[in-house]
Design a protein around this motif. Structure first.
Motif, short mmCIF file in Angstrom:
data_model
loop_
_atom_site.label_atom_id
_atom_site.label_comp_id
_atom_site.label_asym_id
_atom_site.label_seq_id
_atom_site.Cartn_x
_atom_site.Cartn_y
_atom_site.Cartn_z
N PRO A 239 154.23 31.88 79.80
CA PRO A 239 153.21 31.87 78.89
C PRO A 239 152.75 30.62 78.74
CG PRO A 239 155.37 31.57 77.80
CD PRO A 239 155.63 31.74 79.09
N TRP A 240 153.06 29.43 79.37
CA TRP A 240 152.59 28.37 79.18
C TRP A 240 151.00 28.06 79.48
CZ3 TRP A 240 155.74 26.38 76.00
CH2 TRP A 240 157.11 26.82 76.28
N ALA A 241 150.61 28.72 80.48
CA ALA A 241 148.96 28.65 80.91
C ALA A 241 148.36 29.20 79.65
CB ALA A 241 148.88 29.36 82.15
N SER A 242 148.70 30.44 79.00
CA SER A 242 147.89 30.97 77.88
C SER A 242 148.09 29.99 76.60
CB SER A 242 148.44 32.29 77.59
OG SER A 242 148.10 33.36 78.54
N ILE A 243 149.14 29.39 76.20
CA ILE A 243 149.55 28.66 75.28
C ILE A 243 148.94 27.55 75.18
CG2 ILE A 243 151.69 27.80 75.57
CD1 ILE A 243 150.57 29.31 72.35
N SER A 244 148.97 26.63 76.47
CA SER A 244 148.00 25.45 76.62
C SER A 244 146.63 25.55 76.35
CB SER A 244 148.46 24.78 78.05
OG SER A 244 147.72 25.42 78.91
N ALA A 245 145.97 26.58 76.55
CA ALA A 245 144.63 26.81 76.25
C ALA A 245 144.23 27.15 74.85
CB ALA A 245 144.17 27.82 77.04
N GLN A 246 145.38 27.49 74.10
CA GLN A 246 145.09 27.70 72.66
C GLN A 246 145.63 26.40 71.58
OE1 GLN A 246 146.82 31.45 71.41
NE2 GLN A 246 146.67 32.20 73.21
N ALA A 247 146.47 25.75 72.12
CA ALA A 247 147.09 24.67 71.11
C ALA A 247 147.32 23.56 71.56
CB ALA A 247 148.58 25.25 70.73
N ASP A 248 146.85 22.45 70.61
CA ASP A 248 146.93 21.06 71.36
C ASP A 248 148.37 20.68 71.40
OD1 ASP A 248 144.24 21.02 71.25
OD2 ASP A 248 144.29 20.34 69.04
N ASP A 249 149.24 20.94 70.77
CA ASP A 249 150.70 20.63 70.76
C ASP A 249 151.78 21.72 70.56
OD1 ASP A 249 151.45 20.18 68.29
OD2 ASP A 249 149.90 18.61 68.24
N LEU A 250 152.86 21.52 70.89
CA LEU A 250 153.88 22.72 70.42
C LEU A 250 155.02 22.05 70.14
CD1 LEU A 250 153.59 24.94 73.59
CD2 LEU A 250 152.58 25.15 71.47
#
Length: 143
Positions: free
Chosen positions: A95-106
């Motif tokens: 899911p890292w591709a999707s989440i990197s497009a949505q959030a600046d940091d985790l």
């Protein structure tokens, strides 16, 4: 938003089997090796009215403090490197591709003994109402 209900959802996702196909679950998107849950202003666990990004960020930090107490504190993990790698044509796993497009940091934790990673972020997707809290539960190790 309700911290107890969000933590309950994360705990359920940590023990639920992953699906074989991409699709939707009762909490959001899912696919082989991951779940992505989202909570936003339209969610029944949210207080009425629009939430600012600062409100959602504060809520994320409240949950993060509880997960830090459970699994240990980790520094925020920036998504810029993953975005750049993806833009250069490198294949970034879900899911890292999707989440990197949505959030600046985790904020990220590994749940001991489960083989699962948990990530919390604040998503700011274009065309949506306000910021959303996003929780990822995955067996795919962060890169």
């Amino acid at each position: 938003m309700n911290i107890a209900r969000c933590l309950d959802t994360i705990d359920r996702l940590c023990s639920r089997p992953f699906p074989a196909e991409h699709g939707w679950s009762d909490v959001g998107r899912e696919g082989p090796g991951y779940f992505i849950a989202e909570w936003g202003a339209a969610d029944p666990d949210c207080v009425q009215g629009e939430r600012t990004a600062d409100d959602v960020e504060a809520f994320r930090e409240g949950i993060a403090q509880l997960l830090d107490a459970r699994w240990g504190a980790n520094p925020p993990w920036g998504m810029l490197t993953l975005r750049v790698r993806g833009e250069r044509g490198e294949e970034i796993p879900e899911p890292w591709a999707s989440i990197s497009a949505q959030a600046d940091d985790l904020r990220i934790w590994e749940a001991p003994g489960t083989g699962r990673w948990i990530a919390l972020g604040v998503a700011h997707a274009a065309g949506t109402a306000g910021a959303r809290l996003v929780a990822v539960v995955t067996e795919v190790e962060p890169e």
